[in-house]
Design an enzyme around this catalytic site. Structure first.
Site, PDB file in Angstrom:
ATOM      1  N   LYS A   1       0.837  -1.218   0.000  1.00  0.00           N
ATOM      2  CA  LYS A   1       0.000   0.000   0.000  1.00  0.00           C
ATOM      3  C   LYS A   1       0.867   1.262   0.000  1.00  0.00           C
ATOM      4  O   LYS A   1       0.472   2.282  -0.558  1.00  0.00           O
ATOM      5  CB  LYS A   1      -0.976  -0.007   1.174  1.00  0.00           C
ATOM      6  CG  LYS A   1      -1.975  -1.164   1.099  1.00  0.00           C
ATOM      7  CD  LYS A   1      -3.427  -0.739   1.071  1.00  0.00           C
ATOM      8  CE  LYS A   1      -4.268  -1.851   0.478  1.00  0.00           C
ATOM      9  NZ  LYS A   1      -5.656  -1.885   0.762  1.00  0.00           N
TER      10      LYS A   1
ATOM     11  N   LYS B   1      -3.675 -10.172  -7.010  1.00  0.00           N
ATOM     12  CA  LYS B   1      -4.994 -10.582  -6.516  1.00  0.00           C
ATOM     13  C   LYS B   1      -6.097  -9.624  -6.976  1.00  0.00           C
ATOM     14  O   LYS B   1      -5.839  -8.436  -7.196  1.00  0.00           O
ATOM     15  CB  LYS B   1      -4.967 -10.720  -4.990  1.00  0.00           C
ATOM     16  CG  LYS B   1      -5.335  -9.487  -4.222  1.00  0.00           C
ATOM     17  CD  LYS B   1      -5.521  -9.748  -2.738  1.00  0.00           C
ATOM     18  CE  LYS B   1      -5.885  -8.425  -2.081  1.00  0.00           C
ATOM     19  NZ  LYS B   1      -7.225  -8.313  -1.591  1.00  0.00           N
TER      20      LYS B   1
ATOM     21  N   LYS C   1     -10.806  -4.851  -4.733  1.00  0.00           N
ATOM     22  CA  LYS C   1     -11.948  -3.976  -5.030  1.00  0.00           C
ATOM     23  C   LYS C   1     -11.559  -2.517  -5.200  1.00  0.00           C
ATOM     24  O   LYS C   1     -12.340  -1.724  -5.703  1.00  0.00           O
ATOM     25  CB  LYS C   1     -13.061  -4.141  -3.989  1.00  0.00           C
ATOM     26  CG  LYS C   1     -12.699  -3.793  -2.563  1.00  0.00           C
ATOM     27  CD  LYS C   1     -13.908  -4.021  -1.675  1.00  0.00           C
ATOM     28  CE  LYS C   1     -13.566  -4.431  -0.269  1.00  0.00           C
ATOM     29  NZ  LYS C   1     -12.661  -3.555   0.465  1.00  0.00           N
TER      30      LYS C   1
HETATM   31  P1  ATP Z   1      -8.856  -3.285  -1.043  1.00  0.00           P
HETATM   32  O1  ATP Z   1      -8.643  -3.355  -2.520  1.00  0.00           O
HETATM   33  O2  ATP Z   1      -9.570  -2.037  -0.616  1.00  0.00           O
HETATM   34  O3  ATP Z   1      -7.621  -3.556  -0.252  1.00  0.00           O
HETATM   35  P2  ATP Z   1      -9.844  -5.972  -0.952  1.00  0.00           P
HETATM   36  O4  ATP Z   1     -10.562  -6.327  -2.210  1.00  0.00           O
HETATM   37  O5  ATP Z   1      -8.478  -6.509  -0.781  1.00  0.00           O
HETATM   38  O6  ATP Z   1      -9.913  -4.420  -0.709  1.00  0.00           O
HETATM   39  P3  ATP Z   1     -10.713  -6.360   1.783  1.00  0.00           P
HETATM   40  O7  ATP Z   1     -11.749  -5.483   2.335  1.00  0.00           O
HETATM   41  O8  ATP Z   1      -9.305  -6.047   2.108  1.00  0.00           O
HETATM   42  O9  ATP Z   1     -10.829  -6.453   0.202  1.00  0.00           O
HETATM   43  O10 ATP Z   1     -11.019  -7.852   2.166  1.00  0.00           O
HETATM   44  C1  ATP Z   1     -12.224  -8.381   2.655  1.00  0.00           C
HETATM   45  C2  ATP Z   1     -12.090  -9.886   2.742  1.00  0.00           C
HETATM   46  O11 ATP Z   1     -12.001 -10.444   1.439  1.00  0.00           O
HETATM   47  C3  ATP Z   1     -10.806 -10.333   3.463  1.00  0.00           C
HETATM   48  O12 ATP Z   1     -11.078 -11.482   4.230  1.00  0.00           O
HETATM   49  C4  ATP Z   1      -9.861 -10.663   2.353  1.00  0.00           C
HETATM   50  O13 ATP Z   1      -8.899 -11.619   2.724  1.00  0.00           O
HETATM   51  C5  ATP Z   1     -10.824 -11.227   1.314  1.00  0.00           C
HETATM   52  N1  ATP Z   1     -10.304 -11.043  -0.039  1.00  0.00           N
HETATM   53  C6  ATP Z   1      -9.970  -9.864  -0.604  1.00  0.00           C
HETATM   54  N2  ATP Z   1      -9.553 -10.050  -1.870  1.00  0.00           N
HETATM   55  C7  ATP Z   1      -9.615 -11.376  -2.096  1.00  0.00           C
HETATM   56  C8  ATP Z   1      -9.294 -12.190  -3.217  1.00  0.00           C
HETATM   57  N3  ATP Z   1      -8.833 -11.667  -4.334  1.00  0.00           N
HETATM   58  N4  ATP Z   1      -9.475 -13.518  -3.104  1.00  0.00           N
HETATM   59  C9  ATP Z   1      -9.938 -14.059  -1.968  1.00  0.00           C
HETATM   60  N5  ATP Z   1     -10.257 -13.349  -0.868  1.00  0.00           N
HETATM   61  C10 ATP Z   1     -10.098 -12.023  -0.917  1.00  0.00           C
END
Ligand code: ATP
Ligand code: LTN
Length: 342
Positions: A124, A207, A210
């Site tokens: 980040k 990965k 969002k």
């Molecule tokens: P950001 O992009 O804002 O960091 P993010 O998509 O990584 O958001 P989080 O809010 O950080 O989402 O994660 C919410 C949940 O979803 C967490 O348990 C995280 O481990 C899971 N998660 C996030 N991205 C993935 C992915 N690509 N595959 C599987 N699990 C995920």
């Protein structure tokens, strides 16, 4: 499940589950498959606390009006994905001030060196070079406070959060050593075997996230059918033809197969058999249809919920009240243990 005698009455003590998602963007197929799908499965057997991490979202600048609206939207997305507010305590992190109160105490126990090792902090900081704030650094300590306040036994998350969970366990150790044991419960991570790391659609080496600026990289759970089809059909795959799972050499294809497997309930082997002699395009068409089928009722429920903000306000309030009852008990014990007047 643990059975315990309580004043001669046999009571059913359920284990506690806690998890949350940062209030950024819209929830994606990655969030659904890696985390929220598991949350929904656990809601009958455990006492579950699911929250919206709006304070964590502030580690990256958020437009205030958008954050306010997005909090409603996230709450509605949780409900639309099947989290039942009667079975679970669903709440917004900032509505329970005990999170930040406990965080301070834990911050004073956490060595800088441990935080320096966090890969999410490194990623980040590289992404947000103009805003490497202290919150980004102490982010995992707030996460530990979220978990420990509720005496969670298990924390269902995707693979990317494993390191933060390990740190949370270290923090329990620091507290036990410095103050007293038995006040903070040692939590375990719960990471699904399948789909714990769904990859980006255009760049399957990273990965699905969002908050990705390129919205072709993810399917949002509230995308309409047309968008879903377009995104899946244009997902990057290698130039081969055989539909065979191989995460190393066919990362894009394997990612699509993983999504297919979780959404259909079919094993990877079964999918390989079903697609013998077919092309990547066939898999994409079928996966797009399956995804639309899975997500269209979610979108319909979401649209309905968003028409009634008063109802969402009511649920947020009752969720926060219920959460606070549990959080206050832990904070009280911690304050006493460290020598603060209560
Ligand atoms: P950001 O992009 O804002 O960091 P993010 O998509 O990584 O958001 P989080 O809010 O950080 O989402 O994660 C919410 C949940 O979803 C967490 O348990 C995280 O481990 C899971 N998660 C996030 N991205 C993935 C992915 N690509 N595959 C599987 N699990 C995920
Ligand atoms: N950091 C998590 C969101 C989160 C969380 C938590 C998850 C904040 N606090 C406590 C589990 C338990 C993420 O997925 N980015």
């Amino acid at each position: 499940m643990i059975w315990r005698f309580n004043f001669g009455i046999l009571t059913d003590m359920k284990k506690t589950i806690l998890s949350g998602s940062t209030v950024t963007g819209d929830l994606t197929l990655g969030n659904y498959i890696g985390a929220i799908n598991n949350w929904a499965k656990l809601q009958d057997e455990y006492e579950c606390f699911y929250f919206l991490a709006d304070l964590h979202a502030l580690t990256v600048y958020q437009d205030p009006a958008i954050l306010r609206e997005r909090t409603y939207s996230f709450f509605a997305q949780y409900l639309a994905l099947g989290l039942d507010p009667k079975k679970n305590v669903i709440f917004v992190q900032s509505h329970v001030p005990e999170h930040t109160q406990l965080m301070w105490i834990l911050t004073c126990l956490t060595p800088m060196g441990y935080l320096n090792r966090m890969t999410q902090f490194k990623e980040k900081s590289e992404k947000h070079v103009k805003n490497i704030n202290a919150g980004l650094f102490t982010y995992p300590v707030l996460m530990a406070a979220d978990i420990l306040l509720y005496q969670a036994d298990m924390v269902p998350v995707g693979e990317d959060q494993r390191q933060h969970l390990e740190l949370c366990r270290d923090i329990v150790g620091f507290f036990d050593n410095k103050y007293s044991e038995g006040i903070l419960k040692m939590p375990d991570a719960y990471i699904g075997k399948m789909g714990a790391r769904i990859m980006s659609l255009q760049d399957p080496t990273k990965k699905m996230s969002k908050s990705d600026e390129n919205d072709k990289n993810f399917v949002s759970i509230i995308d309409d059918a047309k968008k879903i089809e377009k995104k899946i059909k244009s997902a990057a795959t290698d130039s081969g033809t055989e539909i065979k799972f191989d995460a190393e050499n066919k990362a894009g294809l394997s990612n699509l197969m993983t999504i297919y497997s979780v959404l259909s309930g079919k094993s990877i082997q079964q999918i390989e058999q079903d697609f013998v002699g077919k092309m990547y395009g066939h898999l994409k068409v079928d996966l797009a249809e399956l995804t639309v089928q899975t997500l269209s009722p979610v979108k319909a429920k979401y649209d309905d919920l968003m028409k009634n903000k008063d109802y969402l306000d009511q649920l947020m309030k009752s969720g926060a009240d219920r959460a606070q009852v549990r959080a206050a008990v832990t904070l009280d014990k911690v304050y006493k243990a460290v020598g603060l007047h209560r």
